[in-house]
Design a protein around this motif. Structure first.
Motif, PDB file in Angstrom:
ATOM      1  N   ALA A 125      -4.782  39.430  -2.987  1.00  0.00           N
ATOM      2  CA  ALA A 125      -4.592  37.977  -3.100  1.00  0.00           C
ATOM      3  C   ALA A 125      -4.976  37.287  -1.791  1.00  0.00           C
ATOM      4  O   ALA A 125      -4.771  37.824  -0.702  1.00  0.00           O
ATOM      5  CB  ALA A 125      -3.145  37.667  -3.449  1.00  0.00           C
ATOM      6  N   GLY A 126      -5.526  36.089  -1.929  1.00  0.00           N
ATOM      7  CA  GLY A 126      -5.853  35.270  -0.774  1.00  0.00           C
ATOM      8  C   GLY A 126      -4.832  34.155  -0.629  1.00  0.00           C
ATOM      9  O   GLY A 126      -4.129  33.801  -1.586  1.00  0.00           O
ATOM     10  N   TYR A 127      -4.738  33.599   0.571  1.00  0.00           N
ATOM     11  CA  TYR A 127      -3.749  32.554   0.850  1.00  0.00           C
ATOM     12  C   TYR A 127      -4.353  31.461   1.705  1.00  0.00           C
ATOM     13  O   TYR A 127      -5.229  31.706   2.537  1.00  0.00           O
ATOM     14  CB  TYR A 127      -2.535  33.141   1.580  1.00  0.00           C
ATOM     15  N   MET A 128      -3.841  30.248   1.497  1.00  0.00           N
ATOM     16  CA  MET A 128      -4.192  29.082   2.312  1.00  0.00           C
ATOM     17  C   MET A 128      -2.952  28.673   3.094  1.00  0.00           C
ATOM     18  O   MET A 128      -1.835  28.780   2.588  1.00  0.00           O
ATOM     19  CB  MET A 128      -4.610  27.891   1.442  1.00  0.00           C
ATOM     20  N   LEU A 129      -3.140  28.213   4.310  1.00  0.00           N
ATOM     21  CA  LEU A 129      -2.064  27.608   5.099  1.00  0.00           C
ATOM     22  C   LEU A 129      -2.400  26.132   5.186  1.00  0.00           C
ATOM     23  O   LEU A 129      -3.343  25.738   5.875  1.00  0.00           O
ATOM     24  CB  LEU A 129      -1.978  28.214   6.497  1.00  0.00           C
ATOM     25  N   LYS A 130      -1.679  25.333   4.400  1.00  0.00           N
ATOM     26  CA  LYS A 130      -1.969  23.907   4.238  1.00  0.00           C
ATOM     27  C   LYS A 130      -3.399  23.773   3.739  1.00  0.00           C
ATOM     28  O   LYS A 130      -3.688  24.176   2.635  1.00  0.00           O
ATOM     29  CB  LYS A 130      -1.673  23.127   5.490  1.00  0.00           C
ATOM     30  N   ASP A 131      -4.323  23.256   4.541  1.00  0.00           N
ATOM     31  CA  ASP A 131      -5.697  23.104   4.075  1.00  0.00           C
ATOM     32  C   ASP A 131      -6.666  24.092   4.715  1.00  0.00           C
ATOM     33  O   ASP A 131      -7.870  23.960   4.589  1.00  0.00           O
ATOM     34  CB  ASP A 131      -6.180  21.668   4.322  1.00  0.00           C
ATOM     35  N   ARG A 132      -6.141  25.106   5.391  1.00  0.00           N
ATOM     36  CA  ARG A 132      -6.992  26.100   6.049  1.00  0.00           C
ATOM     37  C   ARG A 132      -6.853  27.461   5.370  1.00  0.00           C
ATOM     38  O   ARG A 132      -5.778  27.828   4.912  1.00  0.00           O
ATOM     39  CB  ARG A 132      -6.603  26.261   7.518  1.00  0.00           C
ATOM     40  N   LEU A 133      -7.943  28.181   5.367  1.00  0.00           N
ATOM     41  CA  LEU A 133      -7.933  29.522   4.807  1.00  0.00           C
ATOM     42  C   LEU A 133      -7.176  30.459   5.729  1.00  0.00           C
ATOM     43  O   LEU A 133      -7.476  30.555   6.913  1.00  0.00           O
ATOM     44  CB  LEU A 133      -9.373  30.015   4.608  1.00  0.00           C
ATOM     45  N   LEU A 134      -6.180  31.106   5.183  1.00  0.00           N
ATOM     46  CA  LEU A 134      -5.403  32.084   5.944  1.00  0.00           C
ATOM     47  C   LEU A 134      -6.010  33.474   5.751  1.00  0.00           C
ATOM     48  O   LEU A 134      -6.211  34.212   6.702  1.00  0.00           O
ATOM     49  CB  LEU A 134      -3.953  32.045   5.473  1.00  0.00           C
ATOM     50  N   ARG A 135      -6.303  33.791   4.476  1.00  0.00           N
ATOM     51  CA  ARG A 135      -6.941  35.062   4.152  1.00  0.00           C
ATOM     52  C   ARG A 135      -7.679  34.874   2.829  1.00  0.00           C
ATOM     53  O   ARG A 135      -7.110  34.357   1.874  1.00  0.00           O
ATOM     54  CB  ARG A 135      -5.879  36.153   4.018  1.00  0.00           C
ATOM     55  N   PRO A 136      -8.952  35.293   2.760  1.00  0.00           N
ATOM     56  CA  PRO A 136      -9.681  35.141   1.497  1.00  0.00           C
ATOM     57  C   PRO A 136      -9.199  36.158   0.462  1.00  0.00           C
ATOM     58  O   PRO A 136      -8.718  37.234   0.810  1.00  0.00           O
ATOM     59  CB  PRO A 136     -11.136  35.403   1.890  1.00  0.00           C
ATOM     60  N   SER A 137      -9.344  35.804  -0.806  1.00  0.00           N
ATOM     61  CA  SER A 137      -9.067  36.745  -1.890  1.00  0.00           C
ATOM     62  C   SER A 137     -10.202  37.754  -1.929  1.00  0.00           C
ATOM     63  O   SER A 137     -11.370  37.378  -1.860  1.00  0.00           O
ATOM     64  CB  SER A 137      -9.012  36.024  -3.238  1.00  0.00           C
ATOM     65  N   MET A 138      -9.867  39.026  -2.045  1.00  0.00           N
ATOM     66  CA  MET A 138     -10.890  40.059  -2.192  1.00  0.00           C
ATOM     67  C   MET A 138     -11.030  40.318  -3.685  1.00  0.00           C
ATOM     68  O   MET A 138     -10.061  40.709  -4.340  1.00  0.00           O
ATOM     69  CB  MET A 138     -10.490  41.305  -1.426  1.00  0.00           C
ATOM     70  N   VAL A 139     -12.240  40.071  -4.183  1.00  0.00           N
ATOM     71  CA  VAL A 139     -12.427  40.027  -5.630  1.00  0.00           C
ATOM     72  C   VAL A 139     -13.647  40.807  -6.091  1.00  0.00           C
ATOM     73  O   VAL A 139     -14.550  41.102  -5.321  1.00  0.00           O
ATOM     74  CB  VAL A 139     -12.554  38.567  -6.103  1.00  0.00           C
ATOM     75  N   GLY A 140     -13.618  41.110  -7.392  1.00  0.00           N
ATOM     76  CA  GLY A 140     -14.775  41.659  -8.090  1.00  0.00           C
ATOM     77  C   GLY A 140     -15.363  40.546  -8.930  1.00  0.00           C
ATOM     78  O   GLY A 140     -14.636  39.806  -9.596  1.00  0.00           O
ATOM     79  N   VAL A 141     -16.686  40.440  -8.932  1.00  0.00           N
ATOM     80  CA  VAL A 141     -17.374  39.327  -9.587  1.00  0.00           C
ATOM     81  C   VAL A 141     -18.247  39.859 -10.726  1.00  0.00           C
ATOM     82  O   VAL A 141     -18.851  40.926 -10.613  1.00  0.00           O
ATOM     83  CB  VAL A 141     -18.250  38.579  -8.555  1.00  0.00           C
ATOM     84  N   ALA A 142     -18.284  39.085 -11.806  1.00  0.00           N
ATOM     85  CA  ALA A 142     -19.097  39.470 -12.954  1.00  0.00           C
ATOM     86  C   ALA A 142     -20.570  39.302 -12.639  1.00  0.00           C
ATOM     87  O   ALA A 142     -20.978  38.361 -11.961  1.00  0.00           O
ATOM     88  CB  ALA A 142     -18.729  38.595 -14.154  1.00  0.00           C
TER      89      ALA A 142
END
Length: 184
Positions: A163-180
Motif C-alpha cells: 500500500a502507498g500513503y500520502m501525508l497531506k498533499d505529499r507522497l509519503l510512499r508510492p503503492s507498489m503495484v502490478g499493471v494490466a
C-alpha cells in the motif's frame, strides 16, 4: 567701425555677459533640481524594491514554517508504515479456523484494536492510504513493479503488493503495484 559702434558693441557684450551671469544661477539651480528629482526617483524605486523583497522573504519564511509544521513527521511516518504493514500481514495470516478459537480470541481482538487505533492515528495526522486497485496507473502515486496479461484495460492496476500513503498533499510512499497489459 567707429568709436560709438565699438562702444555700443561692448555695451551689448557687457549686457549679454550680465544676462548670462544672472541666468547662470537659475540654470545651475534648475540642473540641480533635476538632479535631485532623479535621485529622489531612484531612492523611491530602491525603497519599493526593498519593501517587495521584504514581503517575499516574509511569505517564504511563513511557507517554510508552515511546511515544517505540516511535514515535520515525514521521516517518522515513513518508519511507522513498516509497522502498519507488518500488523496487516500478521492479521491477514491468521487462518479463519484460528479466529474462532477461544484461546486466541483475545490476542486477535487486541491486534485488530491496535490496527484500528493505528489507522485513527494516521487519519488524525493526515496520513491517508492511496487507492490503487482498479485505478489507472498514476506515476505520481504508484510504482509499477510488473505487468500482467489481463482482460482489464492496459495501464489498470490489477494487483497491489504494498500500500502507498500520502501525508497531506505529499507522497509519503508510492503503492507498489502490478499493471494490466494487453493479453496475449
Amino acid at each position: 567701425m567707429t568709436e560709438d559702434d565699438k562702444s555700443e558693441t561692448l555695451d551689448t557684450a557687457g549686457d549679454l555677459r550680465e544676462a548670462t551671469a544672472e541666468a547662470a544661477p537659475e540654470l545651475a539651480e534648475h540642473d540641480r533640481l533635476a538632479e535631485l528629482e532623479g535621485e529622489l526617483a531612484e531612492a523611491k524605486a530602491a525603497v519599493m524594491y526593498a519593501h517587495a523583497e521584504a514581503q517575499n522573504v516574509r511569505r517564504r519564511a511563513e511557507k517554510e514554517a508552515g511546511d515544517a509544521r505540516n511535514y515535520a513527521v515525514t521521516a517518522f511516518s515513513r518508519d511507522i508504515l513498516s509497522v502498519a504493514d507488518n500488523l496487516d500481514r500478521g492479521l491477514s495470516a491468521i487462518p479463519d479456523e484460528l479466529r474462532g478459537d477461544e484461546r486466541l480470541k483475545g490476542l486477535i481482538v487486541g491486534l485488530e484494536a491496535t490496527k484500528r487505533e493505528l489507522d485513527a492515528v494516521f487519519q488524525r495526522n493526515g496520513i491517508v492510504k492511496i487507492a490503487a486497485m482498479g485505478e489507472t496507473l498514476d506515476p505520481n502515486k504508484h510504482q509499477a513493479m510488473l505487468e500482467l496479461p489481463s482482460d482489464a484495460a492496459p495501464g489498470t492496476i490489477i494487483q497491489e503488493m504494498q500500500a502507498g500513503y500520502m501525508l497531506k498533499d505529499r507522497l509519503l510512499r508510492p503503492s507498489m503495484v502490478g499493471v494490466a497489459k494487453k493479453g496475449e
